[in-house]
Design an enzyme around this catalytic site. Sequence first.
Site, PDB file in Angstrom:
ATOM      1  CD  GLU A 378     -32.361   4.772  -8.741  1.00 48.43           C
ATOM      2  OE1 GLU A 378     -31.572   4.414  -9.447  1.00 48.43           O
ATOM      3  OE2 GLU A 378     -31.427   5.821  -9.614  1.00 48.43           O
ATOM      4  CD  GLU A 458     -30.926   3.624 -14.167  1.00 48.70           C
ATOM      5  OE1 GLU A 458     -29.749   2.890 -13.709  1.00 48.70           O
ATOM      6  OE2 GLU A 458     -31.674   4.685 -14.134  1.00 48.70           O
TER       7      GLU A 458
END
Length: 968
Positions: A378, A458
Amino acid sequence: MSLNGRWEFKLWSGPAEAPADVMRPDVDVDWDELEVPGHWVLQGHDRPRYTNTAFPFPIDPPRTPDANPTGDHRRWFDLPDDWERDGAVLRFEGVDSCFKVWLNGTEVGTAKGSRLPSEFHVGELLRPGRNLLVVRVHQWSSGSYLEDQDMWWLPGIFRDVTLLSRPLIDDVFVHADYDHLTGAGTMRVDVEPSSAQITIPELGLELQAGEKVTIAGVEPWTAEVPRLYDAQVAVHGETVELRIGFRTVAMTDGLLTVNGQPLFFRGVNRHEHDERRGRAMTVEAMRQDLVLMKQHNLNAVRTAHYPPHPAFLDLCDELGLWVVDECDIETHGFIYTDWRGNPADDPDWAPMMLDRMRRMVERDKNHPSVIVWSLANESHRGRNFGTLAEWTRGRDPGRAVFYERDRSYEFSDFYSLMYTPLEDLEAIGTRTEDVPPETEDDPELETRRRGLPFVLAEYAHAMGNGPGGLADYQRILERYPRLQGGFVWEWIDHGLLLPGAIDHVYGGDFGERVHGANFCIDGLLFPDRTPSPGLTEYKKVIEPVRITGPDPLTIHNLRTFASLDDLEFVWSEELDGEQIDAGRLEVPEIQAGSTAALPPPVETQPPTEMPGDERWLTVRAVLAKDEAWAAAGHEVAWAQFRLGGGSAEDRHDAPSPPQPEAVVSGGVQERGVGRGGLGRVVLGVGEFEGSTGRLVRVGGVEVEGPELDLWRAPTDNDCGQGGRNGVVGEWRAAGLDRLLHRVDGVEVGQDELVVRARVAPDGLGVGVRATYRWVSADDGLRLTVEVEPEGEWGGTAVSPRCGSWPRVGVRMVVPSNLDTVTWFGGGPGEAYADSREAARVGRYTSTVDELQTPYVVPQENGSRIDVRWAELTDAQGNGLRVEGAPYFQLTARRWTTEDLERARHRSDLTPRDHIYLNLDLAQNGLGSASCGPPATPQHTLEPGHYTFSLTFHQFGRSPGHAVGASDT
């Protein structure tokens, strides 16, 4: 030599306060003590802080605030006279976040990169006898801008500190490949110095460094069969022990393969966390993690979001898990600047980022379990990732490279997203997904992206009660070859148990203004490493063996490499939850990817039975012998099959257990409706308030209610993330959390009692008409509830649409001593509409307290699904029985739903003097909207017309004996 243990310690508010002469033995400091490895904020010095995405300091890279907690650590150690000092190395496995080292008063150096090793040459500074090591650690540094990884900010020397004597071998790089076509292994071991000798006794090999050799008939390493060969690398004066696994990682025909076979990840993201020690993990806790992963059918772990303790990877090699090893880089907090200043796209930061990548690869390159290098997490897009990927592929072409957040995927071998909705996942599986903006103007790059395999980095955010929908994800993931599995977020709740505390803390518990609240409480394990219901559900959903049937009984081997020879298959036959027969199946060899069909071990269409009888066949796959991660008999997979006979809908017509006769007293009568004292109405074994029609007694059991209930204590997934996807907003807007009950009529008939009511919130026009119809049934009391919505549930000009209800059922109150619950239905653990795969039909017994699921943040929990009947009894076995027609969901607690909703920690829940029951027709699904999609339409409980029935009996008492508070 280990330097772990008790160190002297002093905390300063910032670098300016810390003494410049701290390296002197006689420095004037009032030293405390703490444990190394450890974090000072968990040992009584300052406090921990949790943020999800926000930096806990102003964003002004690379600068840090003046208020920068600084911890001085000091350790005296003795060195034997004969200890070889020349060339000695001081090694730190992990220090958060920046530190400077002095040895015997001389500065040795500084380092950053919290979850990576740092080494210093100290031989010329060591002396025989007494030595003084001083380490100054700053909580914040320029490196902190690369370490915003959704976790507690925990400063300190949190991994091992070791003094190494004369390391003569500078580097070892094992290249051990496996040819799945010939069964041969190919090996080369590069060593510095090149004069090293390599020995593998089991293979009878003695090699020179750099020598390439082919070995016929080696056994390959896989996560399913983690075969390792012990090896030694030796030069004169030093020997290094290694464990070698032969396997080949390749991208073949658009898929990730190992040993020629496409992989499928049944994975989890794992932060390092211990409820008392933070990230100062013990080897015992690491092994416990991996044993639990293996026991719950996981086969892969993503080391989110940094390289783990090196011992963890040793254990992955030994026990068998595929590893995505992630670099210690995340710059998520730059979302608050619209990514202005993001280090990922600033060439000035490239050396620091590459240094982190290099240190990870060099440390972990000899682990066969590591098959993918992850560049970061991220951190948006940036040219520096190209630098990292280029170096990594050049240094280690034998592994794949992963990065999710750059949506062009130009540096990644995978297409990847997080928390993908099911409909989007289906499109990705068929390669019909939308073109991302990052590649829409670059046809060549888009063609490359569309050809990549897909992995969910995820998904299924395991926050609180949930995640829901795991089975839905699994069905799609298994349907399309392009989808190579994924990694649930995440492994363990990050709750901290501070000294003397009884509750686990999370963000905001220290009064801090910038924090991530309980977003760190999002794991498949509770903070004490107890498996949650979510992990039990995940185990069932990802079983590597699937059993279908019952006639024929088909066993599907979903493994990639191993046969099922390590398992045995046992069966049992149950009648109404009681075992009546059992045995072992004779199963032929079933290779990976194959199936076998067997005749069922029992008659699937049994002789005529009593209406409502239920016969079930349960087949279980268990370990045939002890493994390193579980004992023989450990259950790997199971399936249940309903066998012939009466349908479940006949359940309410089945004979009830023997009951006491109803008492005829003061107008109470066994059949029909009578009048009792105090304005009471009596119907069979039931006694009601005449004015409200509320049930107050069943035989000798005092009760309150039941009355319609549409509300539940919101789960984390009900609440959503920052108002996105959650349903609580529309529930509260519709007033479902403040419903008022009005009785419109009580009709006393010859053989029934009918109560008509309206349930509605103040201030709104929406409501529900509820009709309670009571009749005497056998020696019990049957209730039929009709629910009819009215008003503007679809929304108005000033109120939003309410598309779901939390639950449809009734709540009631019973005496506190009825604290033992026996039921026939789904169990043994909690289950909901979209998290019910692990619930098997059986007969179970539990205390009311044991029915609770101890979520760190209290919320709806503990529901048992598909309950045919339940008995709540006291210590003498007497109490109340409830039967469904056919099923209901059961919840029993010592506190109200409102108590549960108000509580922020478990200690906020105080048991009351009664037990509170919810008997539900249904509840809304859970979903994973705390970070992801809500419950699917299939599992959404929409406002509508519903009818359900329940039958109540007094259970087991002699006539007229009251069951209530006096029995406690």
